[in-house]
Structures are given as C-alpha cells and as structure tokens.
Design an enzyme around this catalytic site. Structure first.
Site, PDB file in Angstrom:
ATOM      1  N   LYS A 478       7.123   3.517  -4.444  1.00 54.46           N
ATOM      2  CA  LYS A 478       6.040   3.803  -3.487  1.00 54.46           C
ATOM      3  C   LYS A 478       6.360   3.167  -2.134  1.00 54.46           C
ATOM      4  O   LYS A 478       7.244   2.301  -2.050  1.00 54.46           O
ATOM      5  CB  LYS A 478       4.734   3.248  -4.042  1.00 54.46           C
ATOM      6  N   ARG A 577      -8.772  -3.121  -9.707  1.00 51.15           N
ATOM      7  CA  ARG A 577      -8.394  -2.224  -8.622  1.00 51.15           C
ATOM      8  C   ARG A 577      -8.678  -0.815  -9.150  1.00 51.15           C
ATOM      9  O   ARG A 577      -9.745  -0.275  -8.928  1.00 51.15           O
ATOM     10  CB  ARG A 577      -6.913  -2.436  -8.273  1.00 51.15           C
ATOM     11  N   TYR A 706       4.837 -11.372  28.133  1.00 46.48           N
ATOM     12  CA  TYR A 706       3.400 -11.145  28.334  1.00 46.48           C
ATOM     13  C   TYR A 706       2.605 -12.429  28.168  1.00 46.48           C
ATOM     14  O   TYR A 706       2.912 -13.235  27.291  1.00 46.48           O
ATOM     15  CB  TYR A 706       2.876 -10.141  27.304  1.00 46.48           C
ATOM     16  N   MET A 755       6.100  -4.611  22.156  1.00 49.22           N
ATOM     17  CA  MET A 755       6.061  -3.464  21.247  1.00 49.22           C
ATOM     18  C   MET A 755       7.469  -3.068  20.776  1.00 49.22           C
ATOM     19  O   MET A 755       7.701  -2.840  19.598  1.00 49.22           O
ATOM     20  CB  MET A 755       5.399  -2.273  21.940  1.00 49.22           C
TER      21      MET A 755
HETATM   22  C1  LIG Z   1       3.611  -1.702  -7.169  1.00 51.46           C
HETATM   23  C2  LIG Z   1       3.309  -1.712  -8.584  1.00 51.46           C
HETATM   24  C3  LIG Z   1       4.180  -2.337  -9.489  1.00 51.46           C
HETATM   25  C4  LIG Z   1       5.378  -3.133  -9.103  1.00 51.46           C
HETATM   26  O1  LIG Z   1       5.017  -4.437  -8.717  1.00 51.46           O
HETATM   27  P1  LIG Z   1       6.118  -5.516  -8.248  1.00 51.46           P
HETATM   28  O2  LIG Z   1       5.343  -6.765  -8.096  1.00 51.46           O
HETATM   29  O3  LIG Z   1       6.640  -5.036  -6.967  1.00 51.46           O
HETATM   30  O4  LIG Z   1       7.124  -5.566  -9.301  1.00 51.46           O
HETATM   31  C5  LIG Z   1       3.904  -2.209 -10.841  1.00 51.46           C
HETATM   32  N1  LIG Z   1       2.810  -1.524 -11.264  1.00 51.46           N
HETATM   33  C6  LIG Z   1       1.949  -0.932 -10.419  1.00 51.46           C
HETATM   34  C7  LIG Z   1       0.788  -0.208 -10.960  1.00 51.46           C
HETATM   35  C8  LIG Z   1       2.161  -1.021  -9.053  1.00 51.46           C
HETATM   36  O5  LIG Z   1       1.302  -0.448  -8.212  1.00 51.46           O
END
Ligand SMILES: *Cc1c(COP(=O)(O)O)cnc(C)c1O
Length: 812
Positions: A478, A577, A706, A755
C-alpha cells in the site's frame, strides 16, 4: 559431502550453451540445462513445469524429484546435490582448457572493479573471458567458468567467500594460474574466527598459481602469501616491492622496476581507486606491457556505477543503463534484466561494438545476433565500426552509427526518435553511452529515490528465515509500496514467490494486474462501487463491517457470473480501526450463510495494535487469543479452512510462535526493524538523493531563507540543495534539526526548508555545485530521521512525494 563420481560429463547431455539456475534468465531453451537448486530463496523444482513448457528439456534434480515421468521427452539427471554437480561439471569444463592463462582475483573489497578495469585495459588486445558482474560465489563462479571456449586467450575470474571451506571449491573450478589479492577488510568478519583465518582461507585460491600479485605494504598479506609456491610480483613503497613506488607527486607516480624509473598517471584522487589502479598497473607490467602503453591505457578507467539501472525516459520510454563494459556475458545478463522489467513495452537495444580481441569478428556478430533473437529485441541500433561492418550478420533491421556523437546528433536533430519502448543502453566504456542516456532521460527533477532491489530480496528472505517454510507471506505494498514503487516492486516480489500482496484501494490492485502481476491481491479498504472491478481482476476485498457486508450481498445477488468472489474477513480484536467486533459476529456468520454459493472466504485476519512494544505484550497476546477463538468459529461455520493471519513485521520478530498460516510483511521489507532487535540483519532499500544547485559565502550576521531564521554566526559557506518539503523533506527538519550527507560528511540544515529547496551549512566541506546530497540511505538511517522529528519511520518513507523519480537497481 556427496560427490557424483558416476556422472560422465563428456556425454551429450552436458553439451549446452547455457547453464540455468534462475528461470528468469532463460534465453535459448533448447540449449539450456536447468539446475534445480534449492536454497532459502526458492526451490528450483517449482520452476520445472514452466521451463518445460517453454522448451527446456534438460534438468538436473535431486533424487526426491518424482515427477520426471510427466515430462516424456525431457532428460533428467538425478544427483545427491545439485550445487555440487554444477561445480563438478564446470570444473570438468575448465580442465578442457589447461593452457588458458587465468587470473583469479580475491580479497575483501574491489574484486569486481579490479576485474572490470583489467578487462577494460586488456580487451582490445586479447580475447578475454571474465566473470559477469560480481559473479563470484559458489554459484556465480561455475556460471562464469562455463563461458570459456577455445577462442579465449585469457580468463579473469573473481572469487568471494563468506565462510571457511568455500575457497578450495572455487580454486578447483577457476584453476587460476595468476593470483591477484586486492586487500583485506573487515567485511564478513563475523563469519571467521580471526583475520588470520580469513586471510588463510582467501589465500587458498592461489594454491596452484605460478604467480601471485599483491600490494607489498600489507605485512600480514605478504606473510600469508609467501607460504605459497607461486612467485610473488608485488607493488608498494616497501623496499622489496617488485614495482617500487619511489614518489607520488599529485597523481603522478614514479615507479622503479627492473632498474628503470617509470612515470604513471593515476586518473583518480581517492585512496581506494589508487590502490585498485595500482593492482591493474602491476598486472599489466607482469604481462610485460611497456610503461608508456600502460600509461595510455589507464586513461580509459573511470569510476562509474557498474550496476544496472532502470530509469524513466522521455516519451514514455523506460531506460536500462549499463555502460561499463560490454562483453557477451554482460550483454546476456542485461538482456535478461530487461526481460524481467518488460512491462509490456517493445524492446530496443542500443549496443556499442564489443571490443573483445576476438579474431573471428563474424562469429562474434553471429552470437550477438543470436542474443537479439533469443531475447525478442524488436529494434536494434548499433554504434561503432565493427557493428557497421558486420551488420549483415544481424538479421533484424537495424540503424547503424559510426560513433556515439553521430547517434547523439541524430537524436538531437530528431532524425531518430523513441516512443513507449524499453531501451537497453549497453556500451563499452570508451563509447560513453552515459551521453546518450542524458539525452533520453526525463530530466524533470534531479532529486531521486534509489531503490535497491537486491536489498528488498535480502530482507524478504530474512523474514522468511524467521518463519516455517509452510507459512505464507503477504507483502503490504500500500501507499506506493511504502514509497518504494508499485509494479516495479511487485514484480520482484512476484518473482520471489510471495503468496499475497496487500494494497489499500482497488485501483492500485488494477494497476498491478495491468502490469502483469498475477499474485493474489487483497484490497484493504475496498469501496462497494468497486466490487465489480475487483471481481473482474481477481482482487480480494477485505470485508470489515456489516455495512460493507450488506453491500457485498447486494452486489452478489445481482451478479450473474458463476465464479466465486474471493473475500477476506477482518476481525477487530483491539486495534479498533476496521474489522468485525465480537458482538457483530453472529450477524456476519448468518449473512455469509446466505451468500455461501457466491463467495469463497480465502482468509481471516486481525491487526495488532502494539506488536512492537513489550509494555503491550499481554494486550497483544489477548488479541491473538481472541482471534484464534473467533477465526476457529468462522471456519466451523463455513465448513472449510481459511488462511488465518495476524502478524505484521514487528510481530514476526517478536511473536513467531503465532505466525499461523500467513504473516503480513510491511515496513520490514524496506529494511526497517521497528523493534530494533534484528536491525543488523536487514539491508537499507531506499536512498533519497538530491544535488547541490548553488554555493555561496555568507558573512557573519547575515540571514538565510524565509523568516530570516538562519543566522550566520561566522563567515559561512552555504549550499542550496534541490529538495524541499514538497518532495517530502519535512519542514520540521528546518533550522539545524535535520542533516544531510555531502561527500561523506554531515551538513546541518540552516534556516527554514522551502517548498523545493533547502539551504545547508557546508563551511567544513569541500563540495561543488552538482555534487550529490544524501537525505537518507545506508549512511543516514530513516530511523534516525524519524527520531529527530519525533515521528515514525513509516511517515518518512511514505512522504517522499510522487514527483521524486524512482530509480531501481540491482547490484548485479
Ligand atoms: C500496513 C499493514 C501491515 C503491515 O504493517 P508493518 O508494520 O508495516 O509490517 C499489516 N497488516 C495490515 C492490515 C496493514 O494495514
């Protein structure tokens, strides 16, 4: 150790142009023997089916391989140890050329560069066979030696070891007649009991050498090599040195040899390059080259990266740059690297003359032609007189240029153009192909993020080594693969047989599919309107609440297809979450029953909230226990088993006993061990670099940037570098909080970060405009950066903005 004394290596089975150990490198199936090696990386036997379908018919396997009967017209040789057989057949091959003078190079550092330099210096005069890239291991050496044929006049092979007992084997395969020892550093120290042992081990390469070349100034090396029967030919300031350095004036070295004094100009300033160049001088002097000729030849040496790089080019092209040396072995490797990164683009090869001292130029060009066809090159551009002269040997339409500058002129005048193609630029050093690359590269921004794909694989293998071999691995890619790239990274992971990839959104998954990624993919936060797309592309949505489940049910009720839709279920055990909570479980199960003819639950998982911190251990264990209980209920209800997974990178290290069926690897792949327990086992993947755009001197009391936040406390030298907060260099690094590395030294950020630019203090650094600036990398860790602005490494990695070019490379 088992040996295969019963094998007759002169039989027709062993007549093959290529020995293959890596299925990606396949070029000419009918001329290949595949060695199904099994290591921690992968089991070669898994690739037999695919290779057979591509036309490979010769396989070397271990006796436990019981599927040989399926492949009717293929030949299998069954052995106790595939690697040993690979080494034995190449030893046999080496022995067919007893007269071939062969230089064997070992030492702690610089084996590859010294070998490549020697090749550059000698290729015009001799038909030289050498190790491709840094093929110096128990596998690389056999593959290197297999290239030897009756036309070769000199072999140059490097040998590297990481443990005792390895060098004897390499000695047998290379059978060097001339030894070259580069130096003794501290690399791999952990693996040897002592320096003396390490030296003794390395020295075994020279046991049968007639001559041994080294620097006389290192007493311990001298003492060890003196024990050998080979005659020493050394260099140094030591009074006994064969080539004795009398004086060094700037870069001019006065050398006394055979009672004469000679002057040599070394084209480098740094100590390491000096030493490497002197090794080359010694070899040339040993081969009886006159010193004025040696001096001429040295001018060809340049320090350039010797790695293969993939870069974005103009007009949607992708460039693969490889312009160090150009020989058949290296050409083949570069072509297969291109094959792995093909990305559905047609392939173009821009090739310079191979300056091999080949007597039979026509045969050489026939070989080039074979490689062009074997690798499905669609467009060919040849640079150099030999290619022009022998263009009839190359049977695809080509464009030919006498020199690099002529090709450059055609590109600048738009007489030759490139569009949506993958271009391999492969040129010998003298052809200066970097000048072609500079015309074809996209020059939007000098700041770049370099991704070391070898380090990615190393880290993956490290995590695999912590797991049972049956445990699957999902890699989370991701957020642009934690900033390190999309399909480029996924490609590498797919090749290394990662079981699953995890992305955040459906369109990321679609993009991977469109770029040829076939690995199963889970989508973390799918939206209901993308169910159709996900089903079509075989993406598995994570279903994480009742609402999404309802939407899924509605979608499936209308869906006419007879394929089952694969999904994964997220259970919330304490992260709070996403995920189903315990009290929603009965509704989940009931709904799943209603759609059971349309879905297949492939996996169920939970996410740990504090796997990296000991203070949360009991919370974590409670999460895991809850998960085991609920996932068990789910399986009971479904009536089939599903993949259960709960560990992230931190969890793999701290709770391996709960690895279940699969783990989800994220940040660890990028070389960051958030627990700080196994950091030393990982390699840095990403290096963020920029360059100095301007340098100025500021008087005491003047202000910088700046808000006039930076104040010169004395006369200061300030460099403006081409990276700002819009590139992901966080503004909190302003005013001395952050540092960058220039010429190996730390430079403080001065004033506020802008920037697109940042000012740093280089008062103590001898730097010039255009010099490289390292923001983070092996020398300055992401962990350190994160600590200094009180954030986590994840944020530093993922905030490198998408306008920063990504460059991928293999150390080769
Ligand atoms: C991002 C994520 C991981 C990986 O976590 P790391 O700490 O980067 O190893 C595993 N499971 C889920 C659901 C995630 O969103």
């Amino acid at each position: 150790m088992s040996t295969n004394l019963s094998i007759d290596f002169s039989s027709s089975f062993w007549k093959a142009k290529y020995l293959l150990i890596d299925s990606r490198m396949l070029t000419a199936p009918s001329q290949t023997i595949f060695f199904a090696l099994s290591g921690i990386k992968r089991d070669g036997q898994d690739f037999i089916d695919a290779l057979y379908s591509k036309g490979v018919r010769k396989f070397v396997v271990t006796a436990d391989f019981d599927k040989g009967y399926i492949y009717k017209d293929a030949a299998f040789i069954y052995v106790d140890n595939v690697l040993v057989t690979l080494q034995e057949v190449t030893t046999y091959h080496r022995e067919l050329f007893p007269q071939l003078p062969t230089i064997g190079i070992t030492g702690s550092n610089a084996k590859t560069i010294v070998k490549e330099w020697l090749y550059t210096l000698l290729e015009a005069d001799k038909n030289v066979v050498k190790s491709p890239k840094s093929y110096n291991s128990q596998i690389g050496v056999p593959l290197s030696v297999w290239q030897i044929n009756e036309k070769h006049e000199l072999g140059i092979f490097e040998a590297g070891i990481s443990q005792v007992d390895e060098m004897q084997k390499l000695q047998k395969i290379i059978q060097p007649t001339i030894g070259l020892f580069t130096n003794l550093g501290s690399a791999h120290d952990k693996l040897f009991d002592s320096r003396a042992q390490k030296l003794e081990e390395k020295g075994k390469l020279f046991d049968q050498c007639q001559h041994i070349i080294y620097c006389r100034d290192h007493e311990e090396i001298h003492q060890e090599l003196q024990k050998k029967k080979g005659i020493a030919f050394h260099w140094g300031v030591h009074k006994d040195a064969t080539l004795r350095i009398e004086a060094i004036d700037n870069q001019t070295v006065s050398i006394s040899f055979n009672q004469d004094i000679h002057q040599i100009d070394i084209p480098f300033k740094d100590e390491a390059s000096f030493e490497n160049a002197m090794h080359c001088v010694a070899v040339l002097a040993f081969l009886e080259y006159p010193f004025d000729e040696i001096n001429q030849k040295l001018k060809f040496l340049k320090s350039l990266p010797m790695r293969l790089e993939r870069k974005e080019g103009i007009n949607g092209t992708v460039l693969i740059n490889d312009f160090y040396n150009n020989d058949l072995g290296g050409l083949q490797i570069a072509l297969s690297f291109m094959g792995q990164h093909q990305e559905n683009l047609p392939k173009t090869l821009i090739l310079s003359d191979l300056l091999q001292g080949h007597n039979d130029k026509s045969a050489l060009h026939k070989k080039i032609n074979e490689l062009i066809h074997e690798n499905e090159i669609e467009r060919f551009i040849g640079v150099g007189k030999h290619l022009m002269q022998y263009q009839n040997e190359i049977t695809i339409d080509g464009e030919y240029f006498a020199s690099t500058s002529e090709l450059r002129k055609h590109i600048r005048d738009h007489k030759i153009s490139f569009q949506k193609e993958m271009i391999l630029l492969k040129g010998a050093r003298q052809y200066e192909f970097e000048k072609i690359a500079s015309l074809l590269q996209r020059k939007i921004h000098s700041t770049r993020l370099e991704i070391n794909l070898d380090a990615v694989v190393h880290n993956l293998m490290f995590y695999k080594s912590q797991l049972k071999s049956s445990t699957k691995v999902m890699v989370m890619v991701k957020a642009l693969g934690y900033g390190s790239g999309k399909h480029e990274l996924a490609n590498t992971l797919q090749y290394h047989l990662v079981d699953y990839l995890g992305v955040a959104f459906a369109d990321e998954g679609v993009e991977l599919r469109e770029n040829g990624i076939r690995t199963p993919i889970m989508v973390l936060t799918p939206s209901p309107d993308s169910f159709e797309t996900m089903k079509m592309h075989q993406l598995e949505p994570e279903i994480y609440n009742l609402e999404l489940l309802e939407a899924l049910k509605d979608f499936l009720m209308e869906d006419e297809g007879d394929q089952l839709f694969k999904i994964q279920i997220n259970i919330d055990t304490g992260m709070h979450r996403l995920g189903f909570r315990k009290e929603e479980f009965s509704t989940l199960l009931a709904t799943l029953s209603r759609i059971k003819d349309k879905v297949k639950v492939t996996g169920v998982f939970t996410h740990l909230a504090g796997a990296d911190e000991e203070q949360h251990n009991s919370y974590t264990l409670d999460q895991i226990a809850q998960f085991k209980n609920l996932s068990h209920q789910l399986e009971e209800h479904l009536g089939y088993t599903v993949i259960k997974h709960c560990l992230n990178s931190a969890g793999i290290v701290r709770f391996p006993e709960h690895q279940l069926d699969m783990v989800r690897l994220g940040i660890g792949l990028h070389g960051i061990e958030v627990n700080h327990i196994k950091q030393d086992d990982l390699q840095t993947v990403a290096t963020l670099k920029s360059v100095i755009a301007q340098i100025k001197t500021i008087q005491k009391g003047e202000t910088i940037g700046y808000g006039r936040k930076g104040v010169a406390t004395k006369e200061m030298k300030i460099a403006t570098i081409g990276i700002g907060y819009a590139d992901g260099f966080n503004r909190r690094f302003s005013n001395g909080v952050g540092q960058v590395i220039i010429k190996g030294k730390k430079a403080n950020v001065i004033g506020n970060i802008c920037m697109d630019m940042t000012m740093v203090d280089i008062t103590e650094i001898n730097a010039s405009v255009g010099d490289e600036v390292i923001i983070f990398g092996p020398e300055l860790s992401i962990n350190q950066l994160a600590q200094s602005i009180d954030t986590i490494p994840y944020e530093i990695l993922t905030s490198v903005s998408s306008r920063v070019k990504r460059v991928y490379y293999l150390e080769g």
